[in-house]
Design a protein around this motif. Structure first.
Motif, short mmCIF file in Angstrom:
data_model
loop_
_atom_site.label_atom_id
_atom_site.label_comp_id
_atom_site.label_asym_id
_atom_site.label_seq_id
_atom_site.Cartn_x
_atom_site.Cartn_y
_atom_site.Cartn_z
N LEU A 195 46.18 7.12 -49.86
CA LEU A 195 47.01 6.04 -49.32
C LEU A 195 48.50 6.40 -49.41
O LEU A 195 49.27 6.10 -48.48
CB LEU A 195 46.74 4.74 -50.10
CG LEU A 195 45.36 4.10 -49.87
CD1 LEU A 195 45.18 2.91 -50.80
CD2 LEU A 195 45.21 3.67 -48.42
N CYS A 196 48.89 7.05 -50.50
CA CYS A 196 50.30 7.45 -50.65
C CYS A 196 50.70 8.51 -49.62
O CYS A 196 51.83 8.53 -49.14
CB CYS A 196 50.55 7.99 -52.04
SG CYS A 196 50.43 6.76 -53.38
N LEU A 197 49.75 9.38 -49.27
CA LEU A 197 50.05 10.47 -48.34
C LEU A 197 49.93 10.08 -46.87
O LEU A 197 50.43 10.79 -46.00
CB LEU A 197 49.09 11.64 -48.62
CG LEU A 197 49.35 12.43 -49.91
CD1 LEU A 197 48.18 13.34 -50.21
CD2 LEU A 197 50.63 13.23 -49.80
N THR A 198 49.27 8.96 -46.58
CA THR A 198 49.00 8.58 -45.19
C THR A 198 50.26 8.51 -44.32
O THR A 198 50.27 9.06 -43.21
CB THR A 198 48.25 7.23 -45.14
OG1 THR A 198 46.97 7.40 -45.76
CG2 THR A 198 48.05 6.77 -43.70
N PRO A 199 51.35 7.85 -44.75
CA PRO A 199 52.54 7.81 -43.87
C PRO A 199 53.08 9.19 -43.52
O PRO A 199 53.47 9.45 -42.37
CB PRO A 199 53.56 7.01 -44.69
CG PRO A 199 52.75 6.23 -45.67
CD PRO A 199 51.58 7.10 -46.00
#
Length: 293
Positions: A195-199
């Motif tokens: 989730l942290c890496l998605t953007p």
């Protein structure tokens, strides 16, 4: 989340961590091939790695009746730390190249972990641990020092490499302190990390070019260097000192170097092979003469 007793023997924990390092050593090769064939950037590969790793481990936990992950402050801390050190490592590669990023990150990690273990956990390595640390650092320099000295490195890249080392050390120390269920913690960490890496992945490209080769590489990356390796890593932390785990993890460099020779036609100098030998000694020593707690 239920804590797991440290029932694993120190010798078996060292073997688990050695296996994790070997699996991690194949992850770089798989990632390099995905960069070339799938049209993914570093953040995209990391996103798929964590997402597929979570799915693999979740399926195994359901089949074996293991504890399923629950969202908690500990899971968020571990997942965020995993995202930080993964993203910072790739940022270091982008700015300073693979050699500088690798030697700074992997060299600083056991030193930071050793200091953190002493200050935060009250863990002090004995002669075996300190000897393994010295052999690991010397071996890492022999293996990568020539490339580092030839290629130089920008200050920004070194800074990101140090951030990556600090992030990995923080996850190791935090997980060692709490010793939660290894499978559930790994799954939860993967989900939060993804989730942290998605953007960042969406900006750099997160959709791979479809092909059987891409599918096979992604499945392998999710199953072996991610699901298997991190499950073994978190399990080993229930028994081994944080500093011991970080030293054994440097075995990743040996396996990565050997794969580079076998699969990509890379060449190692005599000093490079000597570095591999020293790193191997550093990895084997804790298994032969384990220091528990």
């Amino acid at each position: 989340m239920t804590a797991v007793p440290a029932s694993l023997s120190a010798r078996r924990g060292a073997l688990y961590m050695s296996a994790a390092a070997a699996a991690w050593g194949t992850g770089g090769a798989a990632g390099s091939l995905l960069f070339q064939t799938a049209g993914l950037g570093p953040a995209g590969v990391s996103l798929w790695r964590y997402a597929l790793g979570a799915l693999f481990l979740l399926g195994i936990l359901r089949l074996t009746g293991g504890s399923l992950p629950r969202l908690s402050a500990r899971v968020v801390v571990v997942g965020a730390g995993m995202a930080v050190y993964q993203a910072a490592y790739f940022a270091a590669i982008e700015r300073s190249g693979v050699a500088v990023a690798t030697v700074v990150t992997m060299g600083a990690t056991p030193v930071i972990t050793e200091l953190g273990g002493r200050l935060l956990l009250g863990e002090r390595s004995g002669r075996t641990g300190l000897l393994a640390l010295a052999a690991a650092l010397a071996g890492l320099f022999l293996l990568t020092g020539e490339s580092v000295l030839a290629g130089g490195g920008r200050l920004g890249g070194v800074g990101f490499a140090l951030l990556s080392a600090a992030g990995y050390a923080a996850v190791t120390l935090y997980s060692r302190r709490h010793r939660d269920d290894s499978g559930a913690m790994a799954v939860g960490g993967f989900v939060v990390g993804a989730l942290c890496l998605t953007p960042f992945a969406l900006v750099g490209g997160a959709v791979p070019e479809p092909s059987l080769t891409t599918a096979a590489l992604l499945l392998y990356l999710g199953a072996v260097p991610t699901a298997l390796a991190y499950a073994l890593f978190f399990r080993a932390l229930t028994t081994l000192r944080a500093a011991t785990v970080s030293v054994i993890s440097l075995g990743e460099a040996v396996f990565a170097a050997v794969l580079g020779v076998l699969l990509f036609g890379e060449r190692l100098s005599v000093l490079g092979w000597a570095g591999c030998a020293l790193l191997t000694v550093a990895v084997v020593l804790p298994a032969v003469r384990p220091e528990q707690r």
